[in-house]
Design a protein around this motif. Sequence first.
Motif, short mmCIF file in Angstrom:
data_model
loop_
_atom_site.label_atom_id
_atom_site.label_comp_id
_atom_site.label_asym_id
_atom_site.label_seq_id
_atom_site.Cartn_x
_atom_site.Cartn_y
_atom_site.Cartn_z
N GLU A 1 0.92 -1.16 0.07
CA GLU A 1 0.07 -0.08 0.09
C GLU A 1 0.99 1.28 0.17
OE1 GLU A 1 -2.56 -0.93 3.29
OE2 GLU A 1 -3.73 -2.08 2.24
N GLN B 1 2.22 1.68 -3.47
CA GLN B 1 1.16 2.10 -4.29
C GLN B 1 0.91 3.58 -4.31
OE1 GLN B 1 -2.50 0.00 -4.38
NE2 GLN B 1 -2.07 -0.63 -6.52
N PRO C 1 3.29 6.87 -6.48
CA PRO C 1 3.51 6.39 -7.98
C PRO C 1 4.73 7.27 -8.56
CG PRO C 1 1.70 7.98 -7.75
CD PRO C 1 2.05 7.43 -6.34
N LYS D 1 -0.03 -6.63 -3.29
CA LYS D 1 0.78 -6.06 -4.41
C LYS D 1 2.32 -6.32 -4.14
CE LYS D 1 -3.10 -3.21 -4.75
NZ LYS D 1 -4.21 -4.57 -4.45
#
Length: 228
Positions: free
Chosen positions: A133, A136, A139, A168
């Motif tokens: 998380e 993400q 970016p 992820k």
Amino acid sequence: AGPRPLAGRRVLITAGGTLERIDPVRYITNDSSGKMGFAFAEVARDWGADVTLVCGKTDGTPPSGVQTIRVESAEQMKEVVMSRVPQMDIVVKAAAVADYRPLHREEHKIKKKAETLTLSLVRNPDILQAIGEWKQALPGKRAPVVVGFAAETMELERNALDKLNRKKCDLIVANNVAQEGAGFGTDTNIVSVYGADGFAEHLPQMSKKAVAQRVLELAKSRLAPEGL
Ligand code: C5P
């Protein structure tokens, strides 16, 4: 010394099991020996990386030449890992983190009284998911290649791919811990590796060191070019 393919790179590895205290003398833990994580630490060190090993409860002695940080609980492991992740090039989460911890840690030893005793447990933070998380949320920025593990006893591929997506990570190393020659305590492992990019590879039974070499090779090939 041989080639040093990870020279100048920083690698963080978690190893061993977490230990969750019930009272001053009792705890919950699991069968992780730490061997898989230690193998990663050795290979990364030999390949020239600057290695940080975050180590829970293990059977053996961590390899020399790496910076070892001892932790006990999942919460402690999370704190140490999250504070260091931003500086890393590769993160390998080989630790067996307890999914639950006792809701209360009793200050005094629990006394023997009634015939039954109920222990309430609460979910631990998922460190790998927290890293995913965090990644993400930044970016474009330089972020480490993240390798997770999936120790399963059934539906290996489905569970591994599910973890890859949910947490992820860039790579997931799946092993069937119920299989002979694989999983906890042994010196060998039988794994399949899956990548977020669709990569899939089924490896034969091999030493944990050889598994670490192959996985670090795959992680290295996913690194952003140096200087970015
Ligand atoms: O969901 P599961 O525990 O099987 O996922 C395994 C992977 O997730 C391993 O890489 C393990 O180190 C990591 N994990 C974690 N924090 C947790 C549970 C698992 O980082 N609380």
